[in-house]
Enzyme design. Structure first.
Site, PDB file in Angstrom:
ATOM      1  N   ASP A 173      -3.687   7.756 -16.206  1.00  0.00           N
ATOM      2  CA  ASP A 173      -4.257   6.887 -15.180  1.00  0.00           C
ATOM      3  C   ASP A 173      -4.714   7.718 -13.991  1.00  0.00           C
ATOM      4  O   ASP A 173      -3.991   8.592 -13.514  1.00  0.00           O
ATOM      5  CB  ASP A 173      -3.221   5.853 -14.737  1.00  0.00           C
ATOM      6  CG  ASP A 173      -3.873   4.740 -13.936  1.00  0.00           C
ATOM      7  OD1 ASP A 173      -4.925   4.236 -14.372  1.00  0.00           O
ATOM      8  OD2 ASP A 173      -3.353   4.394 -12.870  1.00  0.00           O
TER       9      ASP A 173
ATOM     10  N   HIS B 185      -9.694   2.376  -2.292  1.00  0.00           N
ATOM     11  CA  HIS B 185      -8.286   2.169  -2.649  1.00  0.00           C
ATOM     12  C   HIS B 185      -7.429   3.326  -2.138  1.00  0.00           C
ATOM     13  O   HIS B 185      -6.372   3.108  -1.524  1.00  0.00           O
ATOM     14  CB  HIS B 185      -8.156   2.036  -4.165  1.00  0.00           C
ATOM     15  CG  HIS B 185      -6.734   2.007  -4.650  1.00  0.00           C
ATOM     16  ND1 HIS B 185      -5.905   0.923  -4.457  1.00  0.00           N
ATOM     17  CD2 HIS B 185      -5.981   2.937  -5.307  1.00  0.00           C
ATOM     18  CE1 HIS B 185      -4.712   1.181  -4.985  1.00  0.00           C
ATOM     19  NE2 HIS B 185      -4.735   2.400  -5.506  1.00  0.00           N
TER      20      HIS B 185
ATOM     21  N   ASP C 154      -3.206  -2.040 -14.432  1.00  0.00           N
ATOM     22  CA  ASP C 154      -2.117  -1.065 -14.310  1.00  0.00           C
ATOM     23  C   ASP C 154      -1.040  -1.694 -13.412  1.00  0.00           C
ATOM     24  O   ASP C 154      -0.951  -1.407 -12.224  1.00  0.00           O
ATOM     25  CB  ASP C 154      -2.678   0.229 -13.698  1.00  0.00           C
ATOM     26  CG  ASP C 154      -1.611   1.284 -13.485  1.00  0.00           C
ATOM     27  OD1 ASP C 154      -0.634   1.299 -14.237  1.00  0.00           O
ATOM     28  OD2 ASP C 154      -1.791   2.106 -12.549  1.00  0.00           O
TER      29      ASP C 154
ATOM     30  N   ARG D  15       5.593  -1.659  -6.475  1.00  0.00           N
ATOM     31  CA  ARG D  15       5.329  -0.892  -5.243  1.00  0.00           C
ATOM     32  C   ARG D  15       6.591  -0.411  -4.549  1.00  0.00           C
ATOM     33  O   ARG D  15       6.595   0.671  -3.938  1.00  0.00           O
ATOM     34  CB  ARG D  15       4.511  -1.746  -4.265  1.00  0.00           C
ATOM     35  CG  ARG D  15       3.171  -2.174  -4.773  1.00  0.00           C
ATOM     36  CD  ARG D  15       2.286  -1.011  -5.145  1.00  0.00           C
ATOM     37  NE  ARG D  15       0.976  -1.471  -5.601  1.00  0.00           N
ATOM     38  CZ  ARG D  15       0.090  -0.684  -6.207  1.00  0.00           C
ATOM     39  NH1 ARG D  15       0.369   0.598  -6.428  1.00  0.00           N
ATOM     40  NH2 ARG D  15      -1.064  -1.177  -6.602  1.00  0.00           N
TER      41      ARG D  15
ATOM     42  N   GLN E  45       7.823   2.462  -6.528  1.00  0.00           N
ATOM     43  CA  GLN E  45       6.867   3.562  -6.348  1.00  0.00           C
ATOM     44  C   GLN E  45       7.077   4.284  -5.012  1.00  0.00           C
ATOM     45  O   GLN E  45       7.075   5.517  -4.957  1.00  0.00           O
ATOM     46  CB  GLN E  45       5.432   3.001  -6.423  1.00  0.00           C
ATOM     47  CG  GLN E  45       4.328   4.048  -6.353  1.00  0.00           C
ATOM     48  CD  GLN E  45       2.930   3.415  -6.451  1.00  0.00           C
ATOM     49  OE1 GLN E  45       2.776   2.201  -6.607  1.00  0.00           O
ATOM     50  NE2 GLN E  45       1.909   4.253  -6.372  1.00  0.00           N
TER      51      GLN E  45
ATOM     52  N   LYS F 297       5.170   2.525 -12.843  1.00  0.00           N
ATOM     53  CA  LYS F 297       3.989   2.243 -13.658  1.00  0.00           C
ATOM     54  C   LYS F 297       4.307   2.198 -15.141  1.00  0.00           C
ATOM     55  O   LYS F 297       3.449   1.833 -15.942  1.00  0.00           O
ATOM     56  CB  LYS F 297       2.956   3.361 -13.443  1.00  0.00           C
ATOM     57  CG  LYS F 297       2.597   3.634 -11.999  1.00  0.00           C
ATOM     58  CD  LYS F 297       1.559   2.676 -11.521  1.00  0.00           C
ATOM     59  CE  LYS F 297       1.008   3.127 -10.177  1.00  0.00           C
ATOM     60  NZ  LYS F 297      -0.179   2.347  -9.817  1.00  0.00           N
TER      61      LYS F 297
HETATM   62 MN    MN Z   1      -3.518   2.812 -11.516  1.00  0.00          MN
END
Ligand code: MN
Length: 415
Positions: free
Chosen positions: A122, A129, A229, A233, A236, A249
């Site tokens: 990815d 973004h 995907d 958060r 992450q 992910k």
């Molecule tokens: Mn992604």
């Protein structure tokens, strides 16, 4: 390019996203007792390629539709890809003999994974973004990492959890830590999010130690899907430095069921935006390698109507899939048939064009109000998130089918 008319009436309708110009490839099943089969979408129908090959209507020189995945066709290379498309275009043309015995209504079949995912990588190639997320995580001065304008940055994801549209997603669990807490805690993700992306499916390969040019990389791409995907958060934010996302992910990635070929998208090719810093020669695009594809995201709470929460376009990406693939092989990394490459979240410059809830709600600080009156910061249990996309031609459109998934409550931790 205008609409190519077919004897399959529903393929000529103004609102189909599967006209003769598209011919996207999938895998379907009719019931649990019958083997899944490869098929091609035409209007509201699916043409059974297993049956067609068995009866000699399709012949690529070697049997490829005796298995329920497209990797064998990919492996034959671009000449066979073109030959198959030419044959299907001929079979479905308006003046060709109708073959109703090979058609099934899409409404009566279940779509499955269209190919065996070899590996999944990815990327993070959308500048809007990257700026938005970087600003939230590190402040506006450090938003864009110093490497960002020179290489498409990415991470190695998991092929084991790439699932087809319609598959329920179990809310992930993991470790998180509040800024003011001394210790992290373990439990269900509280900030569950989407990432609106396109996936490129690799139909060629390079040997370990070899590299590929951007042009060769473009030639190696078999087709494209929509890709969500899913991202945790809160997990992450705690885990991502210094090696990037991991469990945030790894739990699921959803793709749309139809592989839209490069040939179908050819009229919609467009260049990446102007470079802000000159790229080193090995990553320069020799021609347009991005596509003009309108994209949208909807959110539907349980049992309620869906609200469109974002609209954007694939043409916003700073790097094309070809550039990403070329970069991926620069070290001598072997790329293989069946590899899947995620574009990175696709966000436009406007607030309504943001491809993740993290950006749409600015880290949960600005809740969204849905058409139903419900509010959301991140995804709640039993919410259904759906990505759609279409390239708009002169009187026809090229679609991907929906890329949808419903979030189910976290499972208890294994004892
Ligand atoms: Mn992604």
């Amino acid at each position: 390019m205008t609409l190519r008319r077919s004897w399959v009436e529903s393929a000529n309708s103004a609102d189909t996203t599967f006209p003769l110009n598209n011919l996207p490839y999938g895998v379907f099943s009719t019931d649990p007792e019958t083997m899944p089969r490869c098929g091609v979408a035409i209007g509201g129908m699916i043409f059974d390629l297993h049956k067609a090959e068995g009866d000699g209507l399709i012949d690529l020189g070697t049997p490829v539709f005796d298995v329920p995945y497209w990797n064998g066709v990919m492996d034959l290379g671009p000449e066979a890809w073109a030959a198959l498309r030419a044959r299907l275009t001929e079979l479905f043309a308006e003046d060709a003999e109708a073959l109703p015995g090979y058609l099934l209504a899409q409404a009566n079949v279940t779509m499955l994974m269209p190919f065996k995912v070899a590996e999944f990588t990815d990327f993070y190639a959308g500048k809007h973004h990257a700026m938005n997320v970087g600003t939230m995580f590190r402040g506006p001065e450090n938003a864009l990492p110093p490497n960002w304008l020179h290489i498409p940055i990415g991470y190695n994801g998991r092929a084991s959890t790439v699932v087809v549209s319609g598959t329920d997603i179990v809310r992930p669990k993991g470790q998180t830590k509040a800024a003011d807490a001394e210790m992290p805690t373990f439990g269900p993700c509280k900030w569950l999010d989407i990432e609106l992306e396109m996936g490129a499916i690799i139909g060629g390969s390079n040997a370990i130690g070899d590299t590929v040019t951007v042009q060769q990389a473009d030639d190696m791409i078999f087709g494209y899907v929509l890709l969500n995907d899913w991202s945790a958060r809160d997990i992450q934010a705690w885990e991502y430095q210094p090696l990037g996302p991991f469990q945030a992910k790894a739990f699921a990635t959803t793709i749309s069921p139809w592989i839209v070929t490069k040939a179908a998208l050819e009229p919609f090719r467009t260049s990446t935006p102007a470079r802000e810093k000159e790229l080193l020669p090995h990553l320069v695009e020799p021609g347009p390698m991005l596509y003009d594809i309108d994209l949208a995201v909807t959110l539907a709470p349980k049992g309620k109507t869906a609200t469109t929460i974002a609209r954007t376009n694939y043409n916003q990406m700073y790097y094309s899939a070809a550039q990403q693939l070329a970069h991926h092989a620069t070290s001598g990394c072997a790329m293989n048939v069946g590899d899947l490459i995620g574009s990175g979240t696709i966000s436009g410059p406007e607030k309504s064009e943001r491809g993740s809830l993290l950006e749409l709600t600015w880290g949960g600080k600005e809740p969204l109000t849905l058409d139903t009156g419900d509010t959301r910061t991140f995804i709640e249990d039993d919410d259904t998130l759906t990505l759609t996309g279409a390239a708009k031609g002169d009187g026809y459109q090229i679609g991907f089918g929906a890329c949808t998934g419903t979030i189910r409550e976290a499972k208890p931790f294994a004892k």
